[in-house]
Design a protein around this motif. Sequence first.
Motif, PDB file in Angstrom:
ATOM      1  N   LEU A   1       0.856  -1.189   0.000  1.00  0.00           N
ATOM      2  CA  LEU A   1       0.000   0.000   0.000  1.00  0.00           C
ATOM      3  C   LEU A   1       0.891   1.237   0.000  1.00  0.00           C
ATOM      4  O   LEU A   1       1.681   1.449   0.926  1.00  0.00           O
TER       5      LEU A   1
ATOM      6  N   ASP B   1      -3.022   6.919  -0.245  1.00  0.00           N
ATOM      7  CA  ASP B   1      -3.927   7.230   0.869  1.00  0.00           C
ATOM      8  C   ASP B   1      -5.392   7.104   0.447  1.00  0.00           C
ATOM      9  O   ASP B   1      -6.271   7.777   0.974  1.00  0.00           O
ATOM     10  N   ASP B   2      -5.628   6.207  -0.516  1.00  0.00           N
ATOM     11  CA  ASP B   2      -6.981   5.980  -1.039  1.00  0.00           C
ATOM     12  C   ASP B   2      -7.789   5.184  -0.013  1.00  0.00           C
ATOM     13  O   ASP B   2      -7.422   4.049   0.323  1.00  0.00           O
ATOM     14  N   PRO B   3      -8.884   5.734   0.515  1.00  0.00           N
ATOM     15  CA  PRO B   3      -9.677   4.999   1.509  1.00  0.00           C
ATOM     16  C   PRO B   3     -10.250   3.693   0.973  1.00  0.00           C
ATOM     17  O   PRO B   3     -10.421   2.732   1.730  1.00  0.00           O
TER      18      PRO B   3
ATOM     19  N   GLU C   1      -7.525   1.170   1.325  1.00  0.00           N
ATOM     20  CA  GLU C   1      -7.396   0.816   2.747  1.00  0.00           C
ATOM     21  C   GLU C   1      -8.487  -0.181   3.147  1.00  0.00           C
ATOM     22  O   GLU C   1      -8.229  -1.161   3.851  1.00  0.00           O
TER      23      GLU C   1
ATOM     24  N   LEU D   1       0.578  -6.703   5.267  1.00  0.00           N
ATOM     25  CA  LEU D   1       0.442  -5.433   4.555  1.00  0.00           C
ATOM     26  C   LEU D   1       1.732  -4.640   4.744  1.00  0.00           C
ATOM     27  O   LEU D   1       2.123  -4.350   5.879  1.00  0.00           O
TER      28      LEU D   1
ATOM     29  N   TYR E   1      -1.873  -2.217  -4.184  1.00  0.00           N
ATOM     30  CA  TYR E   1      -3.122  -1.448  -4.171  1.00  0.00           C
ATOM     31  C   TYR E   1      -2.938  -0.203  -5.035  1.00  0.00           C
ATOM     32  O   TYR E   1      -2.258   0.746  -4.650  1.00  0.00           O
TER      33      TYR E   1
ATOM     34  N   ARG F   1       3.375  -1.180   4.066  1.00  0.00           N
ATOM     35  CA  ARG F   1       3.125   0.222   3.696  1.00  0.00           C
ATOM     36  C   ARG F   1       4.429   0.867   3.231  1.00  0.00           C
ATOM     37  O   ARG F   1       5.427   0.840   3.945  1.00  0.00           O
TER      38      ARG F   1
ATOM     39  N   ALA G   1      -7.721  -3.530   1.655  1.00  0.00           N
ATOM     40  CA  ALA G   1      -6.640  -4.175   2.408  1.00  0.00           C
ATOM     41  C   ALA G   1      -7.177  -4.802   3.695  1.00  0.00           C
ATOM     42  O   ALA G   1      -6.796  -5.922   4.063  1.00  0.00           O
ATOM     43  N   ASN G   2      -8.060  -4.103   4.373  1.00  0.00           N
ATOM     44  CA  ASN G   2      -8.644  -4.638   5.617  1.00  0.00           C
ATOM     45  C   ASN G   2      -9.484  -5.878   5.345  1.00  0.00           C
ATOM     46  O   ASN G   2      -9.433  -6.861   6.098  1.00  0.00           O
TER      47      ASN G   2
END
Length: 320
Positions: free
Chosen positions: A45, A48-50, A53, A72, A100, A74, A56-57
């Motif tokens: 990742l 900062d694309d929600p 995110e 993950l 991502y 970052r 990913a979760n």
Amino acid sequence: MSSAVNPGRTILASNIAKTFIDEIQNKVLNVKKIKPEGPLLVGFLSNDDPAAEMYANWTKKTCESMGIRYELRRIDDSDFLEEAIIEANRDDDVNGIMVYFPVFGNAQDQYLQQVVAKEKDVEGLNHLYYQNLYHNVRYLDANKKLKSILPCTPLAIIKILEYLKIYNSLLVEGNRLYGKKIVVVNRSEIVGRPLAALLANDGAIVYSVDVNNIQKFTRGEGLKFTKHQVEDLGNFSNSLLKDISGEADVIITGVPSETYKFPTEYIKDGAVCINFSSSKNFEDSVKEIASLYVPSTGKVTISMLLRNMFRLMENVEITK
């Protein structure tokens, strides 16, 4: 008693994804006989694309629920992402890699897709897999032992259509969408264009819509071609969209905008509507028209991503 207002059904991606869980968990158990710690999927990742995110979760929770390790990584400075991917390529403990996107939001992202080793590319974005997809080639070898990988979101939509019985299982495999008309509102290189090609390769007439124009993907009259052909129908217009949508058996949307809504009045009674965007592309009124409505596809996409990982692992074992 069925409702006179909403004669159709809303189908959740989570329920569709359940149909693949047993298959994936059996593969996990088989891997653990050889590799007790289980397979490892690594996600990168660097934005900062929600939506990324959230994806990913979901991936982390799904993996952990099935006994798959998920890590993950970052990367705050995108300039170091390529090196991080190469390091994972070389790590024998890593079985699958995903990134991502978007990262840079330009052609550099397409380059990064090719940096991921094809043996670990769970998203199916390698040029070899794309070439096979567009040319309707389903195996990597002449003996048909190594199955080619499909991009996980287009594959998820194919599996959703199979679940919804849009595919006609009485027809020969490869022709099972014969006679179906499908509108795809999105022509991104990641999802929309490959999805249109996949659907057309399976026999459908596909109208591919983007902000500039509308294209028609088919295998020709009577499915005379082995792979899809593309015809440009002209510049985008609401009248043309209305005409093609009024005949469509399936309408699939993937517009990454909170403000975009597909016009409900363009949808014919009983059509199937599927949205793969993280934004809600249909008004609630779609439930009054559609026979089947799938508001999101994310959890099926993650299941396909995991199926791809195990397929890649099987291909590696075969070629040893």
